[in-house]
Design a protein around this motif. Structure first.
Motif, PDB file in Angstrom:
ATOM      1  N   SER A 239    -128.466  -4.639  82.002  1.00 61.06           N
ATOM      2  CA  SER A 239    -127.636  -4.644  80.789  1.00 61.06           C
ATOM      3  C   SER A 239    -128.012  -3.510  79.834  1.00 61.06           C
ATOM      4  CB  SER A 239    -127.722  -5.995  80.082  1.00 61.06           C
ATOM      5  OG  SER A 239    -129.050  -6.327  79.844  1.00 61.06           O
TER       6      SER A 239
ATOM      7  N   VAL B  95    -126.303  -0.361  81.058  1.00 64.27           N
ATOM      8  CA  VAL B  95    -124.855  -0.382  80.794  1.00 64.27           C
ATOM      9  C   VAL B  95    -124.596  -0.100  79.310  1.00 64.27           C
ATOM     10  CG1 VAL B  95    -122.790  -1.854  80.772  1.00 64.27           C
ATOM     11  CG2 VAL B  95    -124.361  -1.938  82.717  1.00 64.27           C
TER      12      VAL B  95
ATOM     13  N   ILE C  49    -115.767   0.006  74.989  1.00 62.80           N
ATOM     14  CA  ILE C  49    -115.800  -0.142  76.460  1.00 62.80           C
ATOM     15  C   ILE C  49    -117.197  -0.574  76.919  1.00 62.80           C
ATOM     16  CG2 ILE C  49    -116.216   2.302  77.053  1.00 62.80           C
ATOM     17  CD1 ILE C  49    -113.729   0.956  79.144  1.00 62.80           C
TER      18      ILE C  49
ATOM     19  N   GLU D 106    -117.856  -3.915  79.036  1.00 60.95           N
ATOM     20  CA  GLU D 106    -118.545  -3.838  80.325  1.00 60.95           C
ATOM     21  C   GLU D 106    -119.852  -4.639  80.307  1.00 60.95           C
ATOM     22  OE1 GLU D 106    -118.634  -0.003  82.080  1.00 60.95           O
ATOM     23  OE2 GLU D 106    -116.457   0.136  82.063  1.00 60.95           O
TER      24      GLU D 106
ATOM     25  N   ILE E  61    -118.883  -8.113  80.878  1.00 64.42           N
ATOM     26  CA  ILE E  61    -118.468  -8.278  82.281  1.00 64.42           C
ATOM     27  C   ILE E  61    -119.667  -8.279  83.230  1.00 64.42           C
ATOM     28  CG2 ILE E  61    -117.258  -7.006  84.128  1.00 64.42           C
ATOM     29  CD1 ILE E  61    -115.083  -6.517  82.048  1.00 64.42           C
ATOM     30  N   VAL E  62    -120.670  -7.499  82.887  1.00 68.44           N
ATOM     31  CA  VAL E  62    -121.881  -7.458  83.732  1.00 68.44           C
ATOM     32  C   VAL E  62    -122.707  -8.733  83.548  1.00 68.44           C
ATOM     33  CG1 VAL E  62    -124.111  -6.294  83.922  1.00 68.44           C
ATOM     34  CG2 VAL E  62    -122.047  -4.955  83.954  1.00 68.44           C
TER      35      VAL E  62
ATOM     36  N   MET F 215    -119.493   7.345  81.561  1.00 69.65           N
ATOM     37  CA  MET F 215    -119.537   5.977  82.105  1.00 69.65           C
ATOM     38  C   MET F 215    -120.199   5.970  83.477  1.00 69.65           C
ATOM     39  SD  MET F 215    -116.055   4.089  80.956  1.00 69.65           S
ATOM     40  CE  MET F 215    -114.894   5.258  81.587  1.00 69.65           C
TER      41      MET F 215
ATOM     42  N   LEU G  25    -123.420   3.701  84.471  1.00 67.60           N
ATOM     43  CA  LEU G  25    -123.297   2.637  85.475  1.00 67.60           C
ATOM     44  C   LEU G  25    -124.095   2.995  86.742  1.00 67.60           C
ATOM     45  CD1 LEU G  25    -119.544   1.586  85.112  1.00 67.60           C
ATOM     46  CD2 LEU G  25    -121.563   0.521  84.127  1.00 67.60           C
TER      47      LEU G  25
ATOM     48  N   VAL H 170    -122.607  -4.919  88.751  1.00 67.36           N
ATOM     49  CA  VAL H 170    -122.050  -3.691  88.169  1.00 67.36           C
ATOM     50  C   VAL H 170    -120.666  -3.366  88.755  1.00 67.36           C
ATOM     51  CG1 VAL H 170    -122.504  -1.215  87.790  1.00 67.36           C
ATOM     52  CG2 VAL H 170    -124.364  -2.826  87.620  1.00 67.36           C
TER      53      VAL H 170
ATOM     54  N   ALA I 145    -117.871  -3.952  86.445  1.00 67.87           N
ATOM     55  CA  ALA I 145    -117.827  -2.953  85.361  1.00 67.87           C
ATOM     56  C   ALA I 145    -117.220  -1.652  85.875  1.00 67.87           C
ATOM     57  CB  ALA I 145    -119.231  -2.716  84.823  1.00 67.87           C
TER      58      ALA I 145
ATOM     59  N   VAL J  99    -113.543  -2.031  85.855  1.00 64.10           N
ATOM     60  CA  VAL J  99    -113.014  -1.921  84.486  1.00 64.10           C
ATOM     61  C   VAL J  99    -112.925  -0.443  84.065  1.00 64.10           C
ATOM     62  CG1 VAL J  99    -113.521  -2.434  82.053  1.00 64.10           C
ATOM     63  CG2 VAL J  99    -113.800  -4.197  83.778  1.00 64.10           C
ATOM     64  N   SER J 100    -113.951   0.299  84.393  1.00 62.87           N
ATOM     65  CA  SER J 100    -113.944   1.727  84.037  1.00 62.87           C
ATOM     66  C   SER J 100    -112.789   2.438  84.733  1.00 62.87           C
ATOM     67  CB  SER J 100    -115.246   2.394  84.469  1.00 62.87           C
ATOM     68  OG  SER J 100    -116.315   1.839  83.789  1.00 62.87           O
TER      69      SER J 100
END
Lengths: 441, 398
Positions: free
Chosen positions: B141, B144, B177, B181, B184-185, B339, B343, B382, B385, B388-389
């Protein structure tokens, strides 16, 4: 210390008032006045130890930026990469020798000698001066002062004569070569002087200063030496040394010195030579690389960089040009007198403030003076003065500070005693150097 | 062998060596910088430009501010205060991860991870809670979340400075974002570790030095506030940050001495040598050997993701900037890059020196977390994420 600090601040205010008067009289501009006040404030903070010298010098840099005297990029342009690169490279090379245990081996070898007190002092101080001419004199002083104290014990005398003699030799030794002391590196970068030129000009000056210092030490402490016994010599196990790393460090060191000497042939500047040697050392340093990199004295590099920027601020405003003109107007075209003034001025200033800021401030001024008088040898006067200024007080140079701290812990010396001795040595050695410079040039 | 090929071989060898011996990165890149400048016969000063200086100044300032936070026990204080307010397993999980994430976006990630790892392990041992799930999730985390600000990671500093993104613009574009993310992670991470998590028993009261804590948090607020407002003053972030950092050292006097003494100079040396190596690499013309005509945002994201999973993200960013020097990259492509590097470094421990330092610390505390342990958790968490990116980039949201 508080009293000294207050005194310096009152002095600072007085100077500021005086320059404010000059500003009112139209002698200097607003920008020049600001740059000058920044420099004075920085020097005062360094001299009084009001703040750590790196913090004080960084604050000076920020003040120059905030007052709009220098932009960030202009500051970079005033950083002398030749000076910083050379110091950085040599710090890594010396660091590898330190990590390998080379200096412990050297100290141990001294303790194994069987010699009388005077012979021992000559050997110890000459080796110290020689090492200090090529290596960082802080490292040399740290090790050799310990040796001096141990030797004094084995001779059954006070630690003061040998320790003081060793510290002074470390200070003087730095004068001998281009890489011996940061001011020499700064002068070389400003003038383009090679390692060989330094060796031929400041080398003999260092020998003169060393001999005078040695003689003075003997005369000053002769009663102590008379009472000493002959050292019996240590026996037993040798200290642990990483031989591979020591050979790598010594090869890097010798390689750098050879490249310095061959600069005229190869065209490789000293900074590049030192960086090559450093890269050689860290590439082969293996697991010890981390430890070697920890030996880099970032303090000195940042301090030096910041002071070059502050001196650059003065240069940009034209204040140093004004000062050079003032000095030329005062002394005229008498080169001998100018040489003596440069020598004594730099020696006395370096006895109160670190010799790096003194040299950084005097270089741009001296550039103009040497051009006007066509007298390049004035640079050797500056190098000599900046080097021997460190003899005067523990505040002025690290080797003397190391000696003072060690002797003070043992209750063998007070600050005032050491300053008295230092001032005496400074006057004698500077007078001898003045005579040498006048005779030679 | 042409000079271009020689430069390419040198840079590739340096990246490989720094991946094999991550703790010798400064030495590796110093060697490559010296070799390249010698081959190309160029002076270091020719390779230095204001942007490179800004990267170094920002890093130096960040190290000082992070050192101040460490000195005042700010990291321990924030963690302890948050944990004292929670009493369930989920709340503990969220408190640890969100604290690590927030601090990683605001201070030097390596330092934050080092402290968070220690604090979390001590807490887990004291309360007989399994530390592994908490440690693994906080490593992921924080990586991210480091994408949120320009000072969150070395790669962000390099990209933002070289491309010219201000602190506030970076935060505006990446802040939201990063938050999405992060959430989401955290969901898959929680589901993966649900069975192993438990709430700690009552946290012991510790006495704090509130003077130091107030000083450090005021400075942090000023540091961040002025960085955000730098555009308003018409002054660069680097200048503002440097002024605050020097002011901290100056005002703090003797007390700040050991902050100064503990600055991780190796980071500055590594970064300086790295940037000079890649400047020399660009100067050699070697990037032309790898023809890149046009890079769209998605390719840029995938490229950086792949690179950062195997090499340090700072190296990935420097390499990308060298390779894409002559390619006109759209702004979205750069955000894709930011990003991707964050990530990528969350996916594998190799992606960032901060991960490796933290894992070494974890092992020294007697908790064995292997490369496989990490990847087994990071890949599934991940992946969402990453999706999402991709959606954000494909939808033109950045």
């Amino acid at each position: 210390m508080r009293r000294v600090t207050n005194l310096f601040f009152i002095l600072g205010l007085a100077i500021s008032y005086y320059f404010g008067y000059l500003r009112g009289a139209g002698v200097i501009t607003e920008e020049q006045l600001r740059a000058l006040l920044v420099m004075i404030a920085t020097f005062l903070m360094i001299a009084t130890e009001y703040r750590h010298k790196v913090v004080a010098s960084l604050a000076g840099v920020v003040a120059l930026w905030a007052l709009g005297i220098l932009s960030g990029w202009e500051m970079f342009l005033f950083l002398d990469m030749e000076v910083l690169g050379l110091l950085f490279g040599m710090m890594i090379v010396v660091g590898s020798l330190k990590v390998s245990g080379f200096f412990e081996l050297l100290s141990d070898s001294f303790l194994r000698l069987r010699m009388g007190p005077v012979k021992l002092m000559v050997t110890l101080t000459s080796v110290t001066a020689f090492l200090s001419a090529f290596l960082d004199n802080i490292t040399v002083a740290l090790f050799m002062v310990t040796v001096a104290i141990n030797l004094s014990r084995s001779l059954g005398i006070s630690s003061v004569p040998l320790t003081v003699g060793t510290a002074f030799s470390a200070v003087i030794g730095g004068l001998g070569t281009l890489v011996g002391d940061p001011p020499n590196i700064m002068i070389a970068s400003a003038t383009g002087a090679t390692f060989t030129e330094f060796l031929l000009n400041t080398g003999p000056a260092a020998v003169v200063a060393y001999l005078v210092c040695l003689g003075t030490t003997y005369l000053y402490y002769r009663d102590e030496f008379r009472e000493a016994e002959v050292q019996q010599g240590l026996s037993g196990k040798r200290p642990k040394v990483d031989r591979f790393l020591m050979y790598i460090g010594l090869s890097g060191f010798l390689g750098a010195v050879i490249l310095f000497l061959l600069q005229d042939l190869t065209g490789i500047p000293p900074a590049a030579a030192a960086i090559y040697a450093a890269t050689f050392v860290i590439a082969l340093g293996g697991r010890k690389t981390d430890k070697i990199l920890k030996e880099i004295e970032w303090d000195i590099l940042i301090f030096l960089g910041a002071l070059l920027v502050i001196a650059g601020g003065l240069e940009k405003t034209g204040l140093l040009h004004l000062m050079a003109e003032g000095l030329l107007g005062l002394v005229g075209h008498d080169v001998e007198l100018m040489m003596s003034i440069i020598l004594w001025l730099s020696a006395l200033l370096s006895s109160v403030v670190d010799n790096i800021p003194v040299t950084a401030s005097l270089i741009p001024m001296l550039k103009e003076i040497t051009e006007e008088l066509n007298a390049n040898h004035l640079w050797w006067a500056l190098a000599s003065g900046a080097a021997v200024g460190g003899l005067a007080t523990p505040l002025a140079s690290v080797p003397v500070l190391v000696a003072y701290k060690s002797l003070e812990e043992m209750g063998e010396v007070r600050f005032v005693d050491l300053v008295k001795v230092g001032m005496l040595f400074l006057l004698v050695v500077t007078a001898a150097l003045n005579a040498y410079l006048l005779l030679r040039y | 062998m042409t000079l271009e090929t020689l430069a390419l071989v040198t840079v590739s060898t340096a990246i490989l060596a720094s991946t094999i011996w991550p703790y010798r990165k400064p030495a590796v890149f110093m060697t490559s910088a010296v070799l390249l400048t010698s081959f190309l016969n160029i002076h270091v000063e020719e390779l230095v430009d204001p942007r490179l200086l800004e990267v170094l100044v920002i890093t130096f300032s960040l190290l000082i501010i992070s050192g101040l936070l460490r000195y005042s026990n700010f990291f321990e204080f924030v963690t302890a205060k948050l944990l004292s307010k929670v009493n369930t397993a989920l709340a503990t999980f969220l408190a640890v991860n969100l604290t690590a994430a927030l601090l990683s976006a605001l201070a030097a990630t390596s330092l934050v991870l080092l402290y968070m790892v220690t604090v979390t392990t001590e807490l887990a041992v004291k309360h007989k809670v399994n530390p592994k799930p908490l440690l693994l999730s906080l490593l992921i985390s924080s990586n991210v979340a480091s994408m949120a600000t320009m000072i969150g990671d070395l790669s962000n500093i390099i990209i933002a400075t070289c491309v010219g993104f201000s602190y506030s613009y970076f935060l505006y574009k990446m802040g939201l974002i990063a938050l999405i993310e992060l959430v989401i992670v955290l969901i898959p991470l929680y589901l993966l570790f649900k069975e192993q998590l438990s709430a700690p028993s009552e946290i012991e009261e510790v006495s704090w030095d509130y003077y130091k804590l107030t000083f450090s948090s005021s400075i942090l607020t000023m540091f961040l506030g002025l960085s955000v407002a730098s555009g308003f003053f018409g002054i660069s972030e680097a200048s503002i940050m440097a002024v605050v950092a020097v002011a901290v050292l100056f005002i703090g006097g003797e007390r700040m001495k050991h902050i100064y003494e503990k600055i991780e100079w190796e980071v500055i040396l590594y970064l300086g040598a790295l940037l000079i190596t890649f400047r020399a690499f660009s100067h050699s013309g070697a990037p032309n050997l790898i023809p890149l005509r046009h890079i769209d945002p998605i390719s840029s994201f995938l490229l950086s993701l792949g690179l950062s999973a195997f090499i340090d993200d700072a190296e990935a960013a420097s390499l990308a900037i060298s390779l894409l020097n002559d390619v006109k990259l759209s702004e979205s492509s750069w955000w894709g890059f930011v990003m991707g590097t964050s990530l990528g470094s969350a996916i594998s421990p190799l992606g960032s020196i901060a991960n490796l330092i933290a894992l070494r610390r974890v092992r020294s505390l007697g908790i064995p977390i292997t490369f496989a342990d990490y990847v087994k958790v990071s890949v599934p968490s991940v992946t969402l994420a990453v999706i999402v990116s991709l959606v954000a980039l494909a939808g033109g949201l950045l």
